[in-house]
Write an enzyme that holds these catalytic residues in place. Sequence first.
Site, PDB file in Angstrom:
ATOM      1  N   GLY A   1      26.517 -38.230   3.943  1.00  0.00           N
ATOM      2  CA  GLY A   1      25.970 -38.832   2.728  1.00  0.00           C
ATOM      3  C   GLY A   1      26.960 -38.690   1.584  1.00  0.00           C
ATOM      4  O   GLY A   1      28.004 -38.037   1.720  1.00  0.00           O
ATOM      5  N   LEU A   2      26.605 -39.291   0.463  1.00  0.00           N
ATOM      6  CA  LEU A   2      27.490 -39.286  -0.701  1.00  0.00           C
ATOM      7  C   LEU A   2      27.701 -37.875  -1.254  1.00  0.00           C
ATOM      8  O   LEU A   2      26.885 -36.986  -1.016  1.00  0.00           O
ATOM      9  CB  LEU A   2      26.887 -40.161  -1.812  1.00  0.00           C
TER      10      LEU A   2
ATOM     11  N   GLY B   1      27.234 -35.024  -3.626  1.00  0.00           N
ATOM     12  CA  GLY B   1      26.098 -34.698  -4.491  1.00  0.00           C
ATOM     13  C   GLY B   1      24.755 -35.171  -3.964  1.00  0.00           C
ATOM     14  O   GLY B   1      23.727 -35.010  -4.627  1.00  0.00           O
TER      15      GLY B   1
ATOM     16  N   GLY C   1      23.218 -33.920  -1.448  1.00  0.00           N
ATOM     17  CA  GLY C   1      22.422 -32.735  -1.077  1.00  0.00           C
ATOM     18  C   GLY C   1      22.749 -32.145   0.286  1.00  0.00           C
ATOM     19  O   GLY C   1      22.034 -31.273   0.771  1.00  0.00           O
ATOM     20  N   LYS C   2      23.853 -32.576   0.893  1.00  0.00           N
ATOM     21  CA  LYS C   2      24.209 -32.109   2.246  1.00  0.00           C
ATOM     22  C   LYS C   2      24.324 -30.584   2.312  1.00  0.00           C
ATOM     23  O   LYS C   2      23.733 -29.943   3.174  1.00  0.00           O
ATOM     24  CB  LYS C   2      25.546 -32.738   2.691  1.00  0.00           C
TER      25      LYS C   2
ATOM     26  N   SER D   1      31.818 -37.884   5.471  1.00  0.00           N
ATOM     27  CA  SER D   1      32.053 -38.656   6.715  1.00  0.00           C
ATOM     28  C   SER D   1      31.577 -40.100   6.586  1.00  0.00           C
ATOM     29  O   SER D   1      30.599 -40.496   7.219  1.00  0.00           O
ATOM     30  CB  SER D   1      31.414 -37.964   7.925  1.00  0.00           C
TER      31      SER D   1
HETATM   32  P1  ADP Z   1      26.692 -32.480  -1.276  1.00  0.00           P
HETATM   33  O1  ADP Z   1      26.925 -31.318  -0.346  1.00  0.00           O
HETATM   34  O2  ADP Z   1      26.063 -33.655  -0.584  1.00  0.00           O
HETATM   35  O3  ADP Z   1      27.898 -32.850  -2.077  1.00  0.00           O
HETATM   36  P2  ADP Z   1      25.243 -30.599  -2.889  1.00  0.00           P
HETATM   37  O4  ADP Z   1      24.235 -29.963  -1.982  1.00  0.00           O
HETATM   38  O5  ADP Z   1      26.502 -29.858  -3.180  1.00  0.00           O
HETATM   39  O6  ADP Z   1      25.579 -32.057  -2.324  1.00  0.00           O
HETATM   40  O7  ADP Z   1      24.568 -30.970  -4.296  1.00  0.00           O
HETATM   41  C1  ADP Z   1      23.332 -31.624  -4.360  1.00  0.00           C
HETATM   42  C2  ADP Z   1      22.655 -31.270  -5.674  1.00  0.00           C
HETATM   43  O8  ADP Z   1      21.424 -32.004  -5.772  1.00  0.00           O
HETATM   44  C3  ADP Z   1      22.302 -29.799  -5.791  1.00  0.00           C
HETATM   45  O9  ADP Z   1      22.522 -29.386  -7.112  1.00  0.00           O
HETATM   46  C4  ADP Z   1      20.807 -29.789  -5.433  1.00  0.00           C
HETATM   47  O10 ADP Z   1      20.130 -28.716  -6.028  1.00  0.00           O
HETATM   48  C5  ADP Z   1      20.347 -31.131  -6.016  1.00  0.00           C
HETATM   49  N1  ADP Z   1      19.151 -31.676  -5.388  1.00  0.00           N
HETATM   50  C6  ADP Z   1      18.069 -32.127  -6.028  1.00  0.00           C
HETATM   51  N2  ADP Z   1      17.131 -32.558  -5.185  1.00  0.00           N
HETATM   52  C7  ADP Z   1      17.639 -32.382  -3.949  1.00  0.00           C
HETATM   53  C8  ADP Z   1      17.119 -32.630  -2.644  1.00  0.00           C
HETATM   54  N3  ADP Z   1      15.905 -33.144  -2.437  1.00  0.00           N
HETATM   55  N4  ADP Z   1      17.894 -32.335  -1.579  1.00  0.00           N
HETATM   56  C9  ADP Z   1      19.128 -31.826  -1.776  1.00  0.00           C
HETATM   57  N5  ADP Z   1      19.674 -31.565  -2.983  1.00  0.00           N
HETATM   58  C10 ADP Z   1      18.925 -31.832  -4.068  1.00  0.00           C
END
Ligand code: ADP
Length: 179
Positions: free
Chosen positions: A13-14, A16, A18-19, A87
């Site tokens: 996924g993009l 931010g 939430g991965k 990815s």
């Molecule tokens: P990624 O790894 O995809 O770059 P991150 O997990 O580092 O994303 O960041 C995602 C952000 O979004 C975090 O600050 C997280 O707390 C927030 N967030 C809000 N709602 C959700 C959700 N339902 N699932 C995952 N992250 C979430």
Amino acid sequence: MCHQKGFTLWFTGLSGSGKTSIAQTVEEELRARQIKVERLDGDIVRQSLTRDLGFSKEDRDKNIERVTFVAKLLTRNGVAVLCSFISPYRARRAKSREEIGEFLEVFVECPVEECARRDVKGLYAKAFAGEIENFTGVSDPYEDPEAPEIVCHTAQETVVESAAKIISYLETEGYIPAI
Ligand code: ADP
């Protein structure tokens, strides 16, 4: 636990979306159940195993190729592997699926506007200002999964809800014992 069945949860996924947050929560839950876990995360792997790589299509594919190699070794040794990488390319994910075998694709779906609103790492602001080239979702492609095992809509669900959905899938499909 003995005779644990290995598998790879592949979070795509993009930036931010939430991965990492969801993978961390799933990791905690699996550990609490005495399941062997390894988490491979894009931001960490890119500082070590693939620090020589950038963000061209070729380098992104190489990044995933190397990670896939590691995930394959762990998976065949009975580990629960949690991979969180943007990815963006469908064909490269399909190769990972083929190589790893027990590959469960988790599409961490979130509109780019919401990812940019969160802007966890401050990267979207820079990407929109034209300061970062090849930024996925802004100036670089992201190819949505066509048949992911699990989809988490993170603009609508909480991290805990998304993680629970994944744990439930693993139980239902017999990857982990149901408790
Ligand atoms: P990624 O790894 O995809 O770059 P991150 O997990 O580092 O994303 O960041 C995602 C952000 O979004 C975090 O600050 C997280 O707390 C927030 N967030 C809000 N709602 C959700 C959700 N339902 N699932 C995952 N992250 C979430």
